[in-house]
Design an enzyme around this catalytic site. Sequence first.
Site, short mmCIF file in Angstrom:
data_model
loop_
_atom_site.label_atom_id
_atom_site.label_comp_id
_atom_site.label_asym_id
_atom_site.label_seq_id
_atom_site.Cartn_x
_atom_site.Cartn_y
_atom_site.Cartn_z
N GLU A 190 0.81 -1.23 0.00
CA GLU A 190 0.00 0.00 0.00
C GLU A 190 0.84 1.28 0.00
O GLU A 190 0.63 2.17 0.81
CB GLU A 190 -0.99 -0.03 1.18
CG GLU A 190 -1.89 -1.26 1.08
CD GLU A 190 -2.93 -1.38 2.19
OE1 GLU A 190 -2.88 -0.59 3.14
OE2 GLU A 190 -3.79 -2.27 2.09
N ASN A 236 2.50 -4.56 -3.50
CA ASN A 236 1.09 -4.98 -3.35
C ASN A 236 0.23 -3.76 -3.01
O ASN A 236 0.63 -2.93 -2.20
CB ASN A 236 1.06 -5.99 -2.19
CG ASN A 236 -0.24 -6.74 -2.05
OD1 ASN A 236 -0.78 -7.22 -3.04
ND2 ASN A 236 -0.74 -6.85 -0.82
N HIS A 272 -9.96 -6.43 -3.09
CA HIS A 272 -11.06 -6.37 -2.11
C HIS A 272 -12.25 -5.73 -2.83
O HIS A 272 -12.29 -4.52 -3.02
CB HIS A 272 -10.65 -5.54 -0.89
CG HIS A 272 -9.57 -6.20 -0.10
ND1 HIS A 272 -9.79 -7.39 0.58
CD2 HIS A 272 -8.28 -5.88 0.12
CE1 HIS A 272 -8.65 -7.75 1.19
NE2 HIS A 272 -7.73 -6.87 0.91
N GLU A 301 -5.45 -10.75 -2.45
CA GLU A 301 -6.34 -10.67 -1.28
C GLU A 301 -7.81 -10.64 -1.71
O GLU A 301 -8.61 -9.88 -1.14
CB GLU A 301 -6.01 -9.41 -0.45
CG GLU A 301 -4.55 -9.32 -0.05
CD GLU A 301 -4.24 -8.16 0.90
OE1 GLU A 301 -5.17 -7.55 1.47
OE2 GLU A 301 -3.05 -7.87 1.06
N ASP A 303 -11.57 -10.83 -2.12
CA ASP A 303 -12.82 -11.13 -1.43
C ASP A 303 -13.90 -10.22 -2.01
O ASP A 303 -13.59 -9.21 -2.64
CB ASP A 303 -12.72 -11.06 0.11
CG ASP A 303 -12.23 -9.74 0.68
OD1 ASP A 303 -12.16 -8.75 -0.07
OD2 ASP A 303 -11.91 -9.72 1.89
C1 XIL Z 1 -6.08 -7.10 7.70
C2 XIL Z 1 -6.39 -8.38 8.45
O1 XIL Z 1 -7.21 -9.17 7.64
C3 XIL Z 1 -7.07 -8.06 9.75
O2 XIL Z 1 -7.24 -9.25 10.53
C4 XIL Z 1 -6.25 -7.04 10.54
O3 XIL Z 1 -6.94 -6.67 11.71
C5 XIL Z 1 -5.95 -5.82 9.70
O4 XIL Z 1 -5.33 -6.21 8.48
N1 XIL Z 1 -4.89 -5.11 3.13
C6 XIL Z 1 -3.82 -5.81 3.60
C7 XIL Z 1 -3.97 -6.73 4.73
O5 XIL Z 1 -2.76 -5.77 2.98
O6 XIL Z 1 -2.81 -6.84 5.52
C8 XIL Z 1 -5.14 -6.36 5.62
O7 XIL Z 1 -5.32 -7.41 6.55
C9 XIL Z 1 -6.38 -6.15 4.78
C10 XIL Z 1 -6.17 -5.03 3.78
#
Ligand code: XIL
Length: 416
Positions: A190, A236, A272, A301, A303
């Site tokens: 990020e 990422n 996401h 990631e 979802d």
């Molecule tokens: C999130 C986890 O899923 C949670 O359990 C935690 O509380 C916060 O982080 N992008 C990312 C991940 O790169 O590391 C994040 O993970 C979700 C968003």
Amino acid sequence: MSFRQIYSFAWSLTGFLWFLFTITTMPSSTSAQESDNIDVPPLPTGPRLRTIGTNIPRIVSRNGAASLTLAEPLAIGIATHTNFHQEPAYQTVAAREYDVITPENDMKMGPLVPNQRGSYDFTAADEHVRFAEAHGMQVHGHTLVWHQQLPDWLQPSLSPAELRSVLQEHIRTVVSHYGDRVAVWDVVNEAIADSPVLFFGSPMRSTIWSRAIPDYVDLAFFTAREANPSAILLLNDYSVEEVNSKSNRMYNLVAGMVRRGVPIDGVGFQGHLRANGLNYCSMANNMQRFADLGLDIYITELDVRLSLGRNGDISPFQSQRQADIYRNVMRVCLEQPACKSVQTWGMTDLHSWIPSFAPGFGSALPFDENLAAKPAYYAMQSAMLEQRTPDDVCAGQDDSMNFLESLFGGIASFFF
Ligand code: XIL
């Protein structure tokens, strides 16, 4: 052979078969609770994702030039929750279906080095790695440098020189601790600014790292490469799946890194998503421009969050819509040989981060809270099995759809 010999042979055979039957059907010594709820999760039907992914036909040429396919592996993975190790049913499904795991939290800087500089606790992170090794899975390390989940001792009051040495020391310690046991690293997470930065602004997010170390991204990649010459090193980020202003900023940053000889192997698109999905043609074009730089693409990631009803329920319509989004993302990846993996952020809705991050939303993953496979799981499975042609995902899409989607997409996501 006499009748007597045949008779005694038949008896011995019956005895042997009976013995076999008794030992194979004998109840095991696990408790009733375990055998009811844990040992036998509701396993999905059809071929396992990891089995299909080992030798999958990939399209090697896009834009209608050819429809050749090439058998290449596609890795399918999940983020594993800290509770993972107390839940054998979750482990059973994970080991059966997936070939990559990403520890969801346990490799972040805060959890790894919570109390003081230099004092590392790898206990929780190591458990994920051991699980992966025991089941022939790979580990995707997440994440070496981020601006969240940092330890309390890491204060912005540290001098730029100290922060620089903390960053390098952290990367060296963690990457060397695992060596080749971790195949892929999200080196920086990020790093790109969310909104268009006007005038003379930087495309980079302003963080504890970027403010003190203007070249921290390059530095992080050089340090990681030095610590492990063979690991795959990724940048990422989220909301960079389509061609948009944020992915343009990512592209420019990464193209500059490639030009300067910074050792980056690929980019991670977090994925996401919401129920309005994506413009998949735009996603395919976006992947292509990163691939043209010689980089690989990882969907890290994925979802798809849904708006929950009053009782936390979702409608069959929503769940079908979600399945279509999973299918389409798989298709985009399958059409792009540089797309190396599709990983979801968790496996079961039971541990998804979405309900606490976005209250009122949930049900984002391919397995429900009881570990039953959802339509989203079967959509991923069928996308991997279907016949594809180049440019499938761009068929019938044009810019007016992009416009309508972006106009109504945000509003629609509140309702679906
Ligand atoms: C999130 C986890 O899923 C949670 O359990 C935690 O509380 C916060 O982080 N992008 C990312 C991940 O790169 O590391 C994040 O993970 C979700 C968003």
